[in-house]
Design an enzyme around this catalytic site. Structure first.
Site, mmCIF file in Angstrom:
data_model
loop_
_atom_site.group_PDB
_atom_site.id
_atom_site.type_symbol
_atom_site.label_atom_id
_atom_site.label_comp_id
_atom_site.label_asym_id
_atom_site.label_seq_id
_atom_site.Cartn_x
_atom_site.Cartn_y
_atom_site.Cartn_z
ATOM 1 N N LYS A 131 24.937 29.055 49.802
ATOM 2 C CA LYS A 131 23.749 28.622 48.921
ATOM 3 C C LYS A 131 22.960 27.265 49.693
ATOM 4 O O LYS A 131 21.851 27.388 49.487
ATOM 5 C CB LYS A 131 24.054 28.092 47.392
ATOM 6 C CG LYS A 131 24.235 29.705 46.810
ATOM 7 C CD LYS A 131 24.170 29.124 45.230
ATOM 8 C CE LYS A 131 24.920 30.403 44.389
ATOM 9 N NZ LYS A 131 24.838 30.140 42.946
ATOM 10 N N ASP A 177 19.056 30.439 39.520
ATOM 11 C CA ASP A 177 20.211 30.102 38.459
ATOM 12 C C ASP A 177 19.858 29.210 37.232
ATOM 13 O O ASP A 177 19.981 29.541 36.359
ATOM 14 C CB ASP A 177 21.346 29.324 39.293
ATOM 15 C CG ASP A 177 22.092 30.243 40.167
ATOM 16 O OD1 ASP A 177 22.269 31.235 39.836
ATOM 17 O OD2 ASP A 177 22.507 29.634 41.271
HETATM 18 P P1 NAP Z 1 31.133 23.413 41.807
HETATM 19 O O1 NAP Z 1 29.887 23.357 42.731
HETATM 20 O O2 NAP Z 1 32.564 23.401 42.394
HETATM 21 O O3 NAP Z 1 30.991 22.353 40.585
HETATM 22 C C1 NAP Z 1 31.986 22.438 39.726
HETATM 23 C C2 NAP Z 1 31.758 20.795 39.609
HETATM 24 O O4 NAP Z 1 32.699 20.455 38.446
HETATM 25 C C3 NAP Z 1 32.602 19.918 40.844
HETATM 26 O O5 NAP Z 1 31.816 18.971 40.871
HETATM 27 C C4 NAP Z 1 33.970 19.636 40.249
HETATM 28 O O6 NAP Z 1 34.642 18.495 40.711
HETATM 29 C C5 NAP Z 1 33.579 19.263 38.813
HETATM 30 N N1 NAP Z 1 34.937 19.295 37.981
HETATM 31 C C6 NAP Z 1 35.902 19.926 38.204
HETATM 32 N N2 NAP Z 1 36.771 19.690 37.088
HETATM 33 C C7 NAP Z 1 36.154 18.698 36.228
HETATM 34 C C8 NAP Z 1 36.618 18.037 35.207
HETATM 35 N N3 NAP Z 1 37.776 18.372 34.723
HETATM 36 N N4 NAP Z 1 35.682 17.126 34.470
HETATM 37 C C9 NAP Z 1 34.389 17.018 35.030
HETATM 38 N N5 NAP Z 1 34.004 17.583 36.423
HETATM 39 C C10 NAP Z 1 34.823 18.567 36.626
HETATM 40 O O7 NAP Z 1 30.961 24.928 41.129
HETATM 41 P P2 NAP Z 1 29.646 25.533 40.534
HETATM 42 O O8 NAP Z 1 29.198 26.624 41.585
HETATM 43 O O9 NAP Z 1 28.837 24.412 39.859
HETATM 44 O O10 NAP Z 1 30.204 26.400 39.383
HETATM 45 C C11 NAP Z 1 30.829 25.869 38.043
HETATM 46 C C12 NAP Z 1 31.321 27.077 36.887
HETATM 47 O O11 NAP Z 1 30.259 27.659 36.773
HETATM 48 C C13 NAP Z 1 32.127 27.800 37.580
HETATM 49 O O12 NAP Z 1 33.118 28.327 36.607
HETATM 50 C C14 NAP Z 1 31.437 29.309 37.904
HETATM 51 O O13 NAP Z 1 32.129 30.496 38.048
HETATM 52 C C15 NAP Z 1 30.492 29.083 36.935
HETATM 53 N N6 NAP Z 1 29.091 29.719 37.470
HETATM 54 C C16 NAP Z 1 28.511 30.514 36.381
HETATM 55 C C17 NAP Z 1 27.349 31.108 36.640
HETATM 56 C C18 NAP Z 1 26.867 32.224 35.849
HETATM 57 O O14 NAP Z 1 25.843 32.994 35.995
HETATM 58 N N7 NAP Z 1 27.353 32.363 34.676
HETATM 59 C C19 NAP Z 1 26.572 30.631 37.836
HETATM 60 C C20 NAP Z 1 27.251 29.743 38.683
HETATM 61 C C21 NAP Z 1 28.411 29.112 38.173
HETATM 62 P P3 NAP Z 1 35.605 18.931 41.977
HETATM 63 O O15 NAP Z 1 34.578 19.641 43.126
HETATM 64 O O16 NAP Z 1 35.876 17.340 42.570
HETATM 65 O O17 NAP Z 1 36.436 19.721 41.460
#
Ligand code: NAP
Length: 287
Positions: free
Chosen positions: A70, A106
């Protein structure tokens, strides 16, 4: 029937095997009688430039991008929507007159789900977001654009939350943006003052994952939205449901970001209920 007139839409990701998007889009094309297909391709990160050039070369009509493409794709776009530019990521591409136009659906997909599935408008609301990664970035920008009063952010990496807060503040001066540490006391204080709690971390995907917030912070009137849709009910959502709060998983966001992409590609209103049914069936199969 696939023939010389069939229009092609693609998804580039790495890995891409887990995706539900082909089911959702192919069922939608069929439902409104479009001679179009949607295919996923596993594209290695260093090959994304070649793959994007391939869209133009092959006359592909449009594409979705998922992890890890992305952000990298930005530089290959001929034009960007204001949201994609601000978020710094593209999840939808329209190819028109051999030019690639990058969008990010998104955040708008999340807000559409919030309004339609939770019957909640972000306007004037206080919102707490767990996580400041890719999804949180898209959501925070859209919520601020929609008139949220205050957004509080937190992340494992404090600096990441600070950077996102800065970006949102600069673009939307009417929205107050705070950064919270992960200390339960501070989070609880912020959540008690919120109308909406969003989990935008992957914590909750595994049964053994901890609950990131204090149960006592799940107060009457709070809407809880977990972006995770598999499992359909995370520990956080279960706690919210037990406390009789409105609790939603990420299926609606997945659905509406897809519906917005569909409209951008085809100019037609997406058949969302057909798409929702197909997604639910697919998720149940994967259980
Ligand atoms: P990402 O870019 O990896 O972002 C997740 C963030 O959360 C990272 O900065 C991570 O830090 C942080 N994090 C992890 N554990 C944490 C904790 N205990 N406390 C606070 N922050 C924490 O992932 P993303 O793409 O944003 O996706 C996030 C979630 O949303 C995933 O589960 C994904 O499957 C879901 N999602 C769903 C949709 C939908 O259409 N429903 C769309 C997009 C994403 P670190 O990188 O340091 O671990």
């Amino acid at each position: 029937m696939i023939n010389a007139d069939t229009r092609l839409y693609v998804l580039f990701g790495y890995p891409v095997r887990h995706t539900f998007s082909p089911v959702m889009h192919n069922v939608a094309f069929r439902a409104i009688g479009l001679n179009s297909v949607y295919l996923p391709f596993e594209v290695e990160p260093e090959k994304i430039g070649d793959a994007l050039k391939g869209i133009v070369a092959l006359g592909i009509e449009g594409a979705n991008l998922t992890i890890p493409h992305k952000e990298r794709a930005l530089v290959y776009m001929d034009k960007l929507s204001p949201e994609a530019r601000l978020i710094g990521a593209v999840n939808t591409i329209v190819c028109r007159n051999k030019k690639l136009i990058g969008y990010n659906t998104d955040g708008a997909g999340f807000v559409a789900s919030l309004k339609k599935d939770a019957r909640l408008s972000p306007k004037g609301k206080n919102i707490f977001i767990l996580g400041a990664g890719g999804a949180a970035r898209a959501i925070a920008v859209e919520l601020a654009k929609e008139g949220a009063r205050r957004i509080a952010l937190t992340d494992l990496v404090y600096r990441r939350a600070q950077n996102l807060a800065l970006k949102v503040r600069q673009a939307f001066s009417d929205c107050t943006v705070r950064v919270s540490t992960l200390r339960k006391k501070e989070m609880t204080r912020n959540i008690l003052d919120s109308d909406l709690l969003i989990n935008a971390t992957p914590i909750g995907m595994n049964k053994s994952d901890p609950l990131l917030v204090d149960e006592e912070s799940l107060h009457p009137g709070l809407v809880v939205y977990d972006l995770i849709y598999n499992p359909r009910e995370t520990k956080l959502l279960k706690c919210a449901r037990v406390r009789k709060l409105k609790a939603l998983n990420g299926l609606g966001m997945l659905l509406y970001q897809g519906a917005i992409s569909f409209k951008l590609w085809t100019g037609r209103k997406a058949p969302v209920e057909v798409m929702r049914k197909a997604l639910l069936k697919q998720i149940n199969l994967k259980k």
